[in-house]
Motif scaffolding. Structure first.
Motif, mmCIF file in Angstrom:
data_model
loop_
_atom_site.group_PDB
_atom_site.id
_atom_site.type_symbol
_atom_site.label_atom_id
_atom_site.label_comp_id
_atom_site.label_asym_id
_atom_site.label_seq_id
_atom_site.Cartn_x
_atom_site.Cartn_y
_atom_site.Cartn_z
ATOM 1 N N ALA A 155 0.913 -2.061 -7.416
ATOM 2 C CA ALA A 155 0.401 -2.101 -5.993
ATOM 3 C C ALA A 155 -0.850 -0.999 -5.469
ATOM 4 O O ALA A 155 -1.452 -1.011 -6.605
ATOM 5 C CB ALA A 155 1.683 -0.678 -5.283
ATOM 6 N N GLY B 183 3.245 7.466 -9.753
ATOM 7 C CA GLY B 183 1.932 6.341 -9.565
ATOM 8 C C GLY B 183 1.201 5.762 -10.333
ATOM 9 O O GLY B 183 1.066 4.694 -9.586
ATOM 10 N N CYS C 75 2.048 7.840 -2.702
ATOM 11 C CA CYS C 75 3.212 8.918 -3.627
ATOM 12 C C CYS C 75 2.750 10.501 -3.483
ATOM 13 O O CYS C 75 2.391 10.560 -3.527
ATOM 14 C CB CYS C 75 3.026 8.525 -4.899
ATOM 15 S SG CYS C 75 3.338 7.171 -5.793
ATOM 16 N N LEU D 69 -5.868 3.631 -9.173
ATOM 17 C CA LEU D 69 -5.582 4.807 -8.955
ATOM 18 C C LEU D 69 -5.858 5.561 -7.672
ATOM 19 O O LEU D 69 -7.432 6.263 -8.089
ATOM 20 C CB LEU D 69 -4.822 5.397 -9.224
ATOM 21 C CG LEU D 69 -3.348 6.167 -9.567
ATOM 22 C CD1 LEU D 69 -2.324 6.214 -10.086
ATOM 23 C CD2 LEU D 69 -3.808 7.603 -9.466
ATOM 24 N N VAL E 1 -1.794 2.096 -4.754
ATOM 25 C CA VAL E 1 -1.333 3.872 -4.893
ATOM 26 C C VAL E 1 -2.993 4.550 -4.082
ATOM 27 O O VAL E 1 -3.719 4.119 -5.368
ATOM 28 C CB VAL E 1 -1.041 3.926 -6.125
ATOM 29 C CG1 VAL E 1 -0.092 5.066 -6.585
ATOM 30 C CG2 VAL E 1 0.279 2.424 -5.924
ATOM 31 N N LEU F 196 3.480 2.542 -10.289
ATOM 32 C CA LEU F 196 3.587 1.643 -9.483
ATOM 33 C C LEU F 196 1.998 0.935 -9.446
ATOM 34 O O LEU F 196 1.844 0.050 -9.032
ATOM 35 C CB LEU F 196 3.768 2.700 -8.076
ATOM 36 C CG LEU F 196 4.959 3.370 -8.238
ATOM 37 C CD1 LEU F 196 5.199 4.200 -7.042
ATOM 38 C CD2 LEU F 196 6.153 2.084 -7.375
ATOM 39 N N ALA F 197 0.987 1.604 -10.126
ATOM 40 C CA ALA F 197 0.117 1.079 -9.740
ATOM 41 C C ALA F 197 -0.793 -0.115 -11.040
ATOM 42 O O ALA F 197 -0.938 -0.910 -10.831
ATOM 43 C CB ALA F 197 -1.248 2.548 -10.001
ATOM 44 N N LYS G 15 1.574 -0.783 0.098
ATOM 45 C CA LYS G 15 0.358 0.380 -0.125
ATOM 46 C C LYS G 15 0.625 1.325 -0.024
ATOM 47 O O LYS G 15 1.744 1.530 0.949
ATOM 48 C CB LYS G 15 -0.945 0.083 1.130
ATOM 49 C CG LYS G 15 -2.595 0.838 1.082
ATOM 50 C CD LYS G 15 -3.055 1.161 2.508
ATOM 51 C CE LYS G 15 -3.933 1.598 2.536
ATOM 52 N NZ LYS G 15 -5.258 1.940 1.556
ATOM 53 N N ILE G 16 1.206 1.943 -0.911
ATOM 54 C CA ILE G 16 1.716 3.035 -1.564
ATOM 55 C C ILE G 16 1.471 4.903 -1.449
ATOM 56 O O ILE G 16 0.361 4.350 -1.610
ATOM 57 C CB ILE G 16 2.634 3.421 -3.091
ATOM 58 C CG1 ILE G 16 3.359 0.884 -2.665
ATOM 59 C CG2 ILE G 16 3.707 3.938 -3.401
ATOM 60 C CD1 ILE G 16 3.932 1.498 -3.860
#
Length: 250
Positions: free
Chosen positions: A82, A74, A65, A108, A84, A77-78, A62-63
């Motif tokens: 992830a 973003g 940005c 996202l 995001v 990574l999505a 779970k990120i």
């Protein structure tokens, strides 16, 4: 919201209109590769974050940005799997992330706000924070580290990019002419100079605030590298003025 924050919000909205470097969203080919597991992101201008800085397989993370709008980190990574959330001051920068996610069918989330105040998020929400060079736009950087640490889970990771304040010693106009002429002291405040409507107000924070500030926020430094702008400017011939750090919440 302070006058500085309002000014910088409008400035970055205009930068999107002008399509400056850090507002250009990634293209479909980058997303296609990321979806297939071939991806990387940067938090400085040229170098990419080492893959071993990521604390676990990206699809498990779970990120956040942080101050990272612009359709760059973003969406990548999505696409890599992830969960995001992109947080940024500029609505226009966040719109870049929304456009990419809609275009590519990505999941996202975007949230607009000031990087010094993450009260919209509960404690220990994120496994990883990705924070590209952007804290030059806040007058006091210490709250950024405190809030990042608060919303990170225990053993969570902060990957941050920031400026070596030596950059702010020199007169901008002279530097563009190929001359390095000392004109300022550190810490530097953009409020010392005439503020142009179309330019963001920047601050050159001390390395103590940038590095010790993370440590005092409860983050253990475990990685470090330097980078430059990569565009041939004069100062790049003498020193790398961008720094990236990896820190882990204790």
């Amino acid at each position: 919201m302070t006058k500085i924050t309002k000014h910088n919000e409008k400035s970055w909205d205009r930068k999107v209109e002008d399509q400056v470097r850090y507002t250009r969203a990634v293209d479909a080919e980058v997303i296609k590769k990321a979806s297939a597991g071939d991806w990387s992101v940067g938090v400085t201008a040229v170098r990419q974050v080492p893959m071993d800085w990521f604390p676990a397989p990206v699809h498990t993370l779970k990120i956040l940005c942080l101050a990272s709008g612009g359709g760059q980190q973003g969406p990548v990574l999505a696409a890599a799997g992830a969960d995001v959330t992109v947080f940024d001051l500029s609505a226009a920068q966040l719109e870049q992330d929304k456009r990419v996610s809609e275009r590519e069918g990505l999941s996202l989330q975007t949230v607009q706000g000031d990087m010094t105040d993450l009260s919209v998020f509960e404690d220990e929400t994120f496994d990883l924070i990705v924070h590209p060079v952007s804290n030059v736009f806040v007058e006091n950087v210490r709250p950024v580290w405190k809030e990042a640490s608060r919303v990170l889970k225990t053993k969570g990771t902060l990957i941050a990019g920031f400026m070596n304040p030596v950059l702010y010693l020199f007169d901008d106009q002279k530097e563009e002419e190929g001359k390095l002429e000392v004109a300022h002291t550190i810490p530097y405040s953009g409020l010392e100079d005439p503020v142009e409507e179309n330019e963001a107000i920047e601050f050159g924070h001390t390395l103590e605030d940038q590095i010790q500030g993370q440590i005092e926020a409860g983050l253990l430094m475990t990685g470090f590298y330097e980078d430059d702008f990569g565009d041939g400017r004069t100062i790049d011939k003498y020193i790398k003025t961008m720094i990236a750090t990896k820190a882990v919440k204790g």
